[in-house]
Design a protein around this motif. Structure first.
Motif, short mmCIF file in Angstrom:
data_model
loop_
_atom_site.label_atom_id
_atom_site.label_comp_id
_atom_site.label_asym_id
_atom_site.label_seq_id
_atom_site.Cartn_x
_atom_site.Cartn_y
_atom_site.Cartn_z
N GLY A 453 68.02 5.77 42.43
CA GLY A 453 69.36 5.01 42.18
C GLY A 453 70.22 5.64 40.98
O GLY A 453 69.54 6.18 40.06
N ILE A 454 71.58 5.44 40.95
CA ILE A 454 72.19 5.75 39.83
C ILE A 454 73.28 4.65 39.49
O ILE A 454 74.13 4.29 40.73
N THR A 455 73.41 3.96 38.49
CA THR A 455 74.28 3.06 38.27
C THR A 455 74.88 3.08 36.95
O THR A 455 74.49 3.41 35.90
N ARG A 456 76.30 3.04 37.02
CA ARG A 456 77.09 2.75 35.63
C ARG A 456 77.25 1.21 35.38
O ARG A 456 77.73 0.29 36.14
N LEU A 457 76.78 1.25 34.03
CA LEU A 457 76.78 -0.25 33.54
C LEU A 457 77.99 -0.63 32.76
O LEU A 457 79.01 0.25 32.71
N ARG A 458 78.36 -1.91 32.58
CA ARG A 458 79.50 -2.44 31.98
C ARG A 458 79.93 -1.44 30.68
O ARG A 458 81.14 -1.32 30.10
N SER A 459 78.74 -1.36 29.86
CA SER A 459 78.95 -0.44 28.79
C SER A 459 79.70 1.11 28.91
O SER A 459 79.98 1.45 27.95
N GLY A 460 79.63 1.43 30.06
CA GLY A 460 79.84 2.77 30.31
C GLY A 460 78.78 3.78 30.48
O GLY A 460 79.00 4.70 31.11
N GLU A 461 77.43 3.22 29.98
CA GLU A 461 76.42 4.17 30.11
C GLU A 461 75.98 4.17 31.46
O GLU A 461 76.33 3.38 32.60
N VAL A 462 75.25 5.10 31.85
CA VAL A 462 74.74 5.67 33.41
C VAL A 462 73.27 5.43 33.24
O VAL A 462 72.74 5.97 32.49
N GLU A 463 72.72 4.56 34.35
CA GLU A 463 71.22 4.35 34.40
C GLU A 463 70.77 5.09 35.45
O GLU A 463 71.23 4.94 36.79
N LEU A 464 69.72 6.03 35.30
CA LEU A 464 69.18 6.60 36.16
C LEU A 464 67.75 6.15 36.78
O LEU A 464 67.03 5.91 35.71
N MET A 465 67.22 6.10 37.97
CA MET A 465 65.85 5.90 38.30
C MET A 465 65.43 6.98 39.14
O MET A 465 66.09 7.26 40.31
N LEU A 466 64.34 7.69 38.70
CA LEU A 466 63.63 8.61 39.65
C LEU A 466 62.27 8.22 39.84
O LEU A 466 61.58 7.56 39.04
N HIS A 467 61.67 8.86 40.64
CA HIS A 467 60.25 8.94 41.23
C HIS A 467 59.57 10.24 41.30
O HIS A 467 60.31 11.02 41.63
N GLY A 468 58.43 10.47 41.05
CA GLY A 468 57.71 11.76 40.95
C GLY A 468 56.43 11.63 40.40
O GLY A 468 55.86 10.43 40.37
#
Length: 518
Positions: A453-468
């Motif tokens: 997943g990839i999500t842009r937060l209200r602060s403008g930051e981007v949160e990435l979620m990875l699996h490996g």
């Protein structure tokens, strides 16, 4: 030269060896068979009257006092074997039909004086091989050849320095080429090509007597039959006089039934011991004097990234895994050796291993279902496997899963190991025939990197979620155009699922991301 008589199986044999070559890897030698002298870890310098003879393709010394030097480096003080292939040129008007004696010195000390090769080899005037023990010092050493009052020319073909296993050794082993020097315990010996030289002072074997050449793997280059691995024994008929050589050649067909010892791992030295095969055989009465060592180490790399258990030998071979056997899991010599579970509903063994990071691993088993016409499918021996008391597989019959074949098959299961200690348990089911297991291993799983997943937060930051793969290092990269990429950060995926916030994303209206193994 006498050809090998037979190869007698003993313990499983280990090595793959290439055919004999004039230039073994990492050897110290000089080859004079072409105008450009080929050398390895040795420097040849002409002194006087040392020239290339075009017609016979050989270097020769043609005048009294002429010769050459060969310098080399030794890592430590000790002894080496100097092996020389040379020749006395023939002329009917000279003593013995040809006379070209040389004096050879090592660091100014004579190795041999006024030595006329053909005189010591029956006046054949062919290419003769001689070998002498020489003391060397740590650092630079120099060999020097000088022709002394000749009647004919002295021809030099090849010189080589070989390891000396014992200060009073009577035999030298070489040249031997091993390719590659890394082996898997499943490897078979492809070829052995050995030249054995008798350094004297006595004849190695009497006529029509048999000599045994035993090959060992040793940790420290010192023969200890109680602890070293005996990997082969070869008998041949030999009458090996002082300074004579004998070539022993074994090919794949003769060695096909021999395999590397399943307990082998890490670095070894290859030792060869000459032993009497009959009471009439003459060898040195001191056994240590009949042992030689191959200088280059052999490295045995077990499969399974070094984490395995092999049941093909009576003594279980394991690395990084501790096994606790039950009395119902017995050694079986059939089909290359294995352990057989002989009682249903019983635990075969517990296996304990440790991994640094929690995550996905592959468990592979090389096993079979024993055959019996009285059982379903021609044989039925299901087993269940548990990891830390959680089920990996239940009632798994190897033959049933592989088209009712009753030979060895490989099955692999993905398991989730805990950081630190883990326990595997093998349990028999409703056995109609016995279950045979030869080997299992645990390897880190090749887990692909997935973007969850990839999500842009209200602060403008981007949160990435990875699996490996848990414990794997990742390189997170960014781009604004999918052409030019730069590294954002390097991170460690500790648990297998990684969440990362890109604080710089707020100042970029558009950004692309990719994750690569670091």
């Amino acid at each position: 030269m006498r050809l090998p008589r037979s190869m007698t199986p003993c313990h499983p044999l280990l090595l793959a060896a290439s055919l004999l070559s004039p230039a073994p890897a990492l050897a110290q030698f000089a080859d004079f068979s072409q105008i450009e002298i080929a050398t390895s870890n040795m420097t040849v310098t002409p002194i006087y009257a040392f020239v290339w003879e075009t017609n016979y393709h050989v270097w020769l010394i043609y005048a009294d006092g002429g010769g050459f030097s060969a310098s080399f480096t030794s890592a430590a003080d000790g002894d080496l074997v100097l092996q020389v292939r040379h020749q006395t040129s023939a002329y009917a008007g000279c003593p013995g039909g040809g006379y070209s004696p040389v004096t050879i010195r090592c660091n100014g000390v004579p190795v041999v004086e006024r030595y006329n090769p053909t005189e010591h080899h029956g006046f054949t005037f062919g290419i003769d091989t001689d070998a002498w023990r020489i003391p060397v010092r740590a650092g630079e050493n120099t060999l020097e050849w000088t022709l002394v009052e000749p009647c004919t020319c002295y021809w030099i073909r090849h010189i080589e320095l070989l390891p000396y296993a014992h200060a009073e050794a009577d035999v030298a082993l070489g040249p031997v080429s091993l390719a590659p020097l890394d082996y898997d315990p499943a490897s078979l010996l492809q070829a052995v090509d050995i030249v054995l030289t008798n350094l004297g002072p006595t004849r190695l074997a009497s006529t029509a007597a048999h000599v045994e050449l035993e090959l060992y793997l040793s940790r420290d280059a010192t023969l200890s039959p109680e602890s070293d691995l005996l990997v082969g024994r070869h008998s041949w008929d030999a009458d090996l006089g002082v300074h004579e050589t004998n070539r022993v050649v074994l090919g794949p067909e003769a060695l096909a039934h021999l395999a590397m010892p399943c307990s082998a791992w890490g670095d070894y030295r290859l030792l060869a011991r000459v032993a009497p095969a009959s009471p009439s055989t003459l060898v040195d009465p001191h056994p240590a004097n009949n042992v030689v060592c191959l200088a280059e180490p052999v490295h045995v790399t077990p499969r399974g990234d070094g984490m395995y258990v092999d049941f093909s030998c009576r003594d279980v071979a394991a690395r990084h895994i501790t096994v606790e056997l039950s009395p119902y899991f017995v050694f079986n010599t059939q089909c290359g050796g294995n352990r057989a579970l002989v009682h249903q509903y019983e635990t075969a063994f517990y296996a304990y291993f440790d991994v640094p990071q929690a995550g996905a691993y592959d468990l592979s088993a090389y096993h079979l279902t024993a055959a019996s016409a009285e059982c379903q499918g021609g044989g039925y021996s299901p087993i269940s496997i548990y990891l830390n008391n959680a089920t990996v597989v239940e009632n798994h019959d190897p033959a049933e899963q592989h088209g009712e074949t009753h030979g060895y098959v490989t099955d692999t299961w993905r398991i989730s190991a805990l950081a630190g200690d883990n326990m595997l348990e093998w349990v028999g089911g409703e056995l109609c025939t016995t279950y045979w297991l030869q080997r299992f291993e645990v390897t880190p799983a090749d887990v692909p990197i997935e973007h969850l997943g990839i999500t842009r937060l209200r602060s403008g930051e981007v949160e990435l979620m990875l699996h490996g793969q848990a414990g794997a290092s990742l390189s997170l990269q960014v781009s604004t155009n999918l052409v030019h990429w730069s590294t954002l950060t390097n991170v460690l995926n500790v648990t297998g699922t990684l969440v990362y916030k890109d604080a710089q994303a707020a100042s970029h209206p558009q950004r692309f991301y990719q994750a690569l193994p670091d």
